[in-house]
Design a protein around this motif. Structure first.
Motif, PDB file in Angstrom:
ATOM      1  N   ASP A  14     -68.785  -4.794   1.108  1.00 57.67           N
ATOM      2  CA  ASP A  14     -68.240  -3.579   0.525  1.00 57.67           C
ATOM      3  C   ASP A  14     -69.444  -2.665   0.369  1.00 57.67           C
ATOM      4  OD1 ASP A  14     -65.687  -4.608   0.329  1.00 57.67           O
ATOM      5  OD2 ASP A  14     -65.888  -5.178  -1.767  1.00 57.67           O
ATOM      6  N   TYR A  16     -70.931   0.945  -1.103  1.00 58.27           N
ATOM      7  CA  TYR A  16     -70.736   2.016  -2.083  1.00 58.27           C
ATOM      8  C   TYR A  16     -71.930   2.966  -2.027  1.00 58.27           C
ATOM      9  CZ  TYR A  16     -67.570  -1.478  -4.072  1.00 58.27           C
ATOM     10  OH  TYR A  16     -66.579  -2.418  -4.242  1.00 58.27           O
ATOM     11  N   THR A  18     -73.465   6.510  -4.457  1.00 59.90           N
ATOM     12  CA  THR A  18     -73.353   7.076  -5.803  1.00 59.90           C
ATOM     13  C   THR A  18     -73.199   8.582  -5.694  1.00 59.90           C
ATOM     14  OG1 THR A  18     -74.764   5.311  -6.640  1.00 59.90           O
ATOM     15  CG2 THR A  18     -74.472   7.234  -8.055  1.00 59.90           C
ATOM     16  N   GLU A  23     -70.295   5.211  -8.864  1.00 59.99           N
ATOM     17  CA  GLU A  23     -70.240   4.513  -7.587  1.00 59.99           C
ATOM     18  C   GLU A  23     -68.931   4.849  -6.883  1.00 59.99           C
ATOM     19  OE1 GLU A  23     -73.078   0.796  -6.975  1.00 59.99           O
ATOM     20  OE2 GLU A  23     -70.974   0.327  -7.264  1.00 59.99           O
ATOM     21  N   PHE A  25     -66.631   3.972  -3.389  1.00 60.50           N
ATOM     22  CA  PHE A  25     -66.417   3.064  -2.267  1.00 60.50           C
ATOM     23  C   PHE A  25     -66.435   3.848  -0.957  1.00 60.50           C
ATOM     24  CE2 PHE A  25     -63.454   1.198   0.790  1.00 60.50           C
ATOM     25  CZ  PHE A  25     -64.038  -0.043   0.971  1.00 60.50           C
TER      26      PHE A  25
END
Length: 165
Positions: A14, A16, A18, A23, A25
């Motif tokens: 996964d 991510y 910022t 955060e 996805f």
């Protein structure tokens, strides 16, 4: 087997980034559609590989890459003006759209449209994730030695070493 140069790694992740301190996805690779790559040949971000070094099947990982260790900081000079004449006979691209472009050497790349006027289309040639810190977390699904074909071709041929070509 532990991850080392010339091993083929299959993993889930996964990813991510910022934005505004939160955060967000971005994308994922699943057990059904894992990321499979030949480790240590320059296909992946060097710091991404560094964080996976020595892990083995079943290991979970969770690490952050600073923008400078991922796709670099945004380069303000990597913005170009394209003449609107290039788009004659077609709709002008919209702000936010991504154009597939090619340079004089035949290298293909993508550019994001950031402004459109009557005369010009302004594009940003930075990688879409330039300037962003990345957070990866996932699991190592398998690690195996690369086949001679994979080493010769410089890339993995799938989880089991066969690509069908």
């Amino acid at each position: 087997m532990n991850i080392q140069p010339n091993s083929v790694v299959a993993l889930t992740y996964d990813l991510y980034t910022t934005e505004n301190g939160e955060e967000v996805f971005v994308e994922k690779a699943t057990e059904d559609q894992p990321l499979v790559f030949l480790y240590g040949v320059g296909m992946m971000l060097p710091k991404f590989e560094e964080n996976l070094s020595g892990l083995s099947q079943g290991a979970a990982y969770d690490f952050h890459l600073a923008a400078v260790d991922a796709y670099g900081e945004k380069d303000a000079s990597a913005v170009a003006e394209l003449s609107a004449e290039m788009f004659q006979g077609m709709d002008k691209p919209e702000i936010g759209s991504v154009l597939p472009l090619q340079d004089n050497q035949g290298n293909q790349f993508r550019a994001k449209v950031v402004a459109v006027t009557e005369e010009n289309v302004t594009v940003d040639l930075n990688h879409p994730m330039a300037g962003q810190d990345l957070h990866f977390k996932g699991q190592i699904l398998s690690v195996r030695e690369a086949t001679e074909d994979e080493l010769a071709h410089g890339h993995a041929h799938g989880v089991d070493g066969h690509s069908g070509h």
